[in-house]
Design a protein around this motif. Sequence first.
Motif, PDB file in Angstrom:
ATOM      1  N   UNK A   1     -10.372   3.313  12.236  1.00 12.87           N
ATOM      2  CA  UNK A   1     -10.550   2.187  11.324  1.00 12.87           C
ATOM      3  C   UNK A   1     -10.006   2.510   9.937  1.00 12.87           C
ATOM      4  N   UNK A   2     -10.291   3.703   9.444  1.00  9.17           N
ATOM      5  CA  UNK A   2      -9.796   4.079   8.126  1.00  9.17           C
ATOM      6  C   UNK A   2      -8.285   4.160   8.083  1.00  9.17           C
ATOM      7  N   UNK A   3      -7.680   4.788   9.104  1.00  9.08           N
ATOM      8  CA  UNK A   3      -6.215   4.903   9.122  1.00  9.08           C
ATOM      9  C   UNK A   3      -5.562   3.534   9.216  1.00  9.08           C
ATOM     10  N   UNK A   4      -6.116   2.655  10.050  1.00  8.34           N
ATOM     11  CA  UNK A   4      -5.543   1.315  10.190  1.00  8.34           C
ATOM     12  C   UNK A   4      -5.672   0.518   8.902  1.00  8.34           C
ATOM     13  N   UNK A   5      -6.803   0.666   8.205  1.00 10.46           N
ATOM     14  CA  UNK A   5      -6.994  -0.064   6.956  1.00 10.46           C
ATOM     15  C   UNK A   5      -5.991   0.373   5.906  1.00 10.46           C
ATOM     16  N   UNK A   6      -5.776   1.681   5.797  1.00  8.94           N
ATOM     17  CA  UNK A   6      -4.830   2.175   4.799  1.00  8.94           C
ATOM     18  C   UNK A   6      -3.400   1.744   5.113  1.00  8.94           C
ATOM     19  N   UNK A   7      -3.025   1.757   6.388  1.00  8.90           N
ATOM     20  CA  UNK A   7      -1.645   1.448   6.746  1.00  8.90           C
ATOM     21  C   UNK A   7      -1.387  -0.053   6.790  1.00  8.90           C
ATOM     22  N   UNK A   8      -2.295  -0.820   7.407  1.00  6.11           N
ATOM     23  CA  UNK A   8      -2.038  -2.235   7.646  1.00  6.11           C
ATOM     24  C   UNK A   8      -2.470  -3.123   6.499  1.00  6.11           C
ATOM     25  N   UNK A   9      -3.363  -2.644   5.634  1.00  8.43           N
ATOM     26  CA  UNK A   9      -3.800  -3.440   4.495  1.00  8.43           C
ATOM     27  C   UNK A   9      -3.371  -2.809   3.171  1.00  8.43           C
ATOM     28  N   UNK A  10      -3.722  -1.539   2.981  1.00  9.12           N
ATOM     29  CA  UNK A  10      -3.405  -0.899   1.709  1.00  9.12           C
ATOM     30  C   UNK A  10      -1.918  -0.789   1.457  1.00  9.12           C
ATOM     31  N   UNK A  11      -1.117  -0.539   2.496  1.00  9.45           N
ATOM     32  CA  UNK A  11       0.317  -0.372   2.293  1.00  9.45           C
ATOM     33  C   UNK A  11       1.020  -1.687   1.948  1.00  9.45           C
ATOM     34  N   UNK A  12       0.919  -2.738   2.762  1.00 13.79           N
ATOM     35  CA  UNK A  12       1.646  -3.969   2.417  1.00 13.79           C
ATOM     36  C   UNK A  12       1.044  -4.742   1.252  1.00 13.79           C
ATOM     37  N   UNK A  13      -0.269  -4.561   0.978  1.00 17.21           N
ATOM     38  CA  UNK A  13      -0.911  -5.316  -0.091  1.00 17.21           C
ATOM     39  C   UNK A  13      -0.940  -4.555  -1.410  1.00 17.21           C
ATOM     40  N   UNK A  14      -0.239  -3.429  -1.495  1.00 14.33           N
ATOM     41  CA  UNK A  14      -0.241  -2.660  -2.744  1.00 14.33           C
ATOM     42  C   UNK A  14       0.532  -3.365  -3.846  1.00 14.33           C
ATOM     43  N   UNK A  15       1.541  -4.164  -3.487  1.00 20.16           N
ATOM     44  CA  UNK A  15       2.351  -4.830  -4.493  1.00 20.16           C
ATOM     45  C   UNK A  15       3.243  -3.881  -5.276  1.00 20.16           C
ATOM     46  N   UNK A  16       3.513  -2.714  -4.731  1.00 19.93           N
ATOM     47  CA  UNK A  16       4.298  -1.724  -5.469  1.00 19.93           C
ATOM     48  C   UNK A  16       5.740  -2.164  -5.662  1.00 19.93           C
ATOM     49  N   UNK A  17       6.350  -2.757  -4.638  1.00 22.77           N
ATOM     50  CA  UNK A  17       7.750  -3.149  -4.735  1.00 22.77           C
ATOM     51  C   UNK A  17       7.954  -4.420  -5.543  1.00 22.77           C
ATOM     52  N   UNK A  18       6.880  -5.170  -5.814  1.00 22.57           N
ATOM     53  CA  UNK A  18       7.011  -6.389  -6.613  1.00 22.57           C
ATOM     54  C   UNK A  18       5.932  -6.410  -7.682  1.00 22.57           C
ATOM     55  N   UNK A  19       4.808  -7.038  -7.386  1.00 24.70           N
ATOM     56  CA  UNK A  19       3.653  -7.093  -8.277  1.00 24.70           C
ATOM     57  C   UNK A  19       2.505  -7.697  -7.485  1.00 24.70           C
ATOM     58  N   UNK A  20       1.272  -7.303  -7.760  1.00 26.23           N
ATOM     59  CA  UNK A  20       0.150  -7.896  -7.030  1.00 26.23           C
ATOM     60  C   UNK A  20       0.077  -9.414  -7.180  1.00 26.23           C
TER      61      UNK A  20
END
Length: 361
Positions: free
Chosen positions: A238-257
């Motif tokens: 659950x933790x690994x999936x949350x970091x990869x599937x939510x934290x990674x694409x929703x970080x807004x690093x390449x654009x902005x939140x």
Amino acid sequence: MAPTAPRSPWSRVGAIVLLLTALLSLIMIAFAWPATRSSVHDIPIAVAGPPAATAQIAQQLAAKRPGTFDVTVVDGTAAAERLILDREVYGAIDVSSGHPQLIIASAASPTVAQALQQVAQALGGAEPAVPVRDLVPLPADDPRGAGLAAGALPLVLGGIAAAGLLTSLVVGVARRLAGALAFSVTGALALTAILQFWLGSIEGSYWFNSGAVALGIAATALTILGLESLLGAAGLGLGAATMMLLGNPLSGLTSAPQMLPSGWGTFGQFLPRARRARCCAARRSSTVTPPRRTSGCCSAGRPSAWPSPAWRRCAPRAAPPRLSRHPPSDVPRRRPSETRSGPAHPPPPGVSPGPRSALSR
């Protein structure tokens, strides 16, 4: 001849294929949906100058780009620059001198900086091009900010890998916690050295940059370790999936939140990956923050490097160690003459032993 293992039924093969298909679809949605549905909305910017001029600019922005910008009106250029350096806004339209100029911070978000330049030119109309001043530029060795955007994924993978190896190879909550913290420090020193001295994607103090990266790695690793201590293997997944599937694409690093679909950008900033990403983005240039703010690592004016309280509660120190099937070596084993109700002591003088209950047998 050794007997062969029975073959798996075709129904199991079909179920696994459907499960993998659903998992692949979920990964595609998690990564592609925020990118394809992103748009410029609620971007905080400043408008500096006399009240009459700033009111006119704010009205033009609201009329031509409704819902695009969250405008803050300030008195002059210095106040606008302070908001940019404090990461309260992404840029400013300055009309203090009578002629509009655009102040941007490309290190905060190259995508937003480009959008601001397009809006400023549209406001200028037929007049000469509006001058642009980049107050916080990207490093000269990485003018597009590609190195940090590409290097953010190894950061979260490092936290996931650390949690997985520690849970598999190390026994003891304290030892796992020490291993995660030690890896956060050594991994941060190595990754920051690559990003800063080799790729040139970030500038500023190497030690402060390493500290920000270390806090992010620790946030990921400790969260997954805590979930594993509470839920076992399911918590690890659950933790690994949350970091990869939510934290990674929703970080807004390449654009902005603010460019992510409404609500999801805000939610993503509470995840360790996104908080670390915004912290690293703030350090792309040495001019982003003066030394007194380097340890704050803010996003929109709020501290963001250290994991939020909701994630800190999942740290392994908050979870009791799971019971082991084997007692520790320092606990004496029960002798055959001892029962569950306690050791067999001789009865006091003059008292005859009573019958043994069924529970003590």
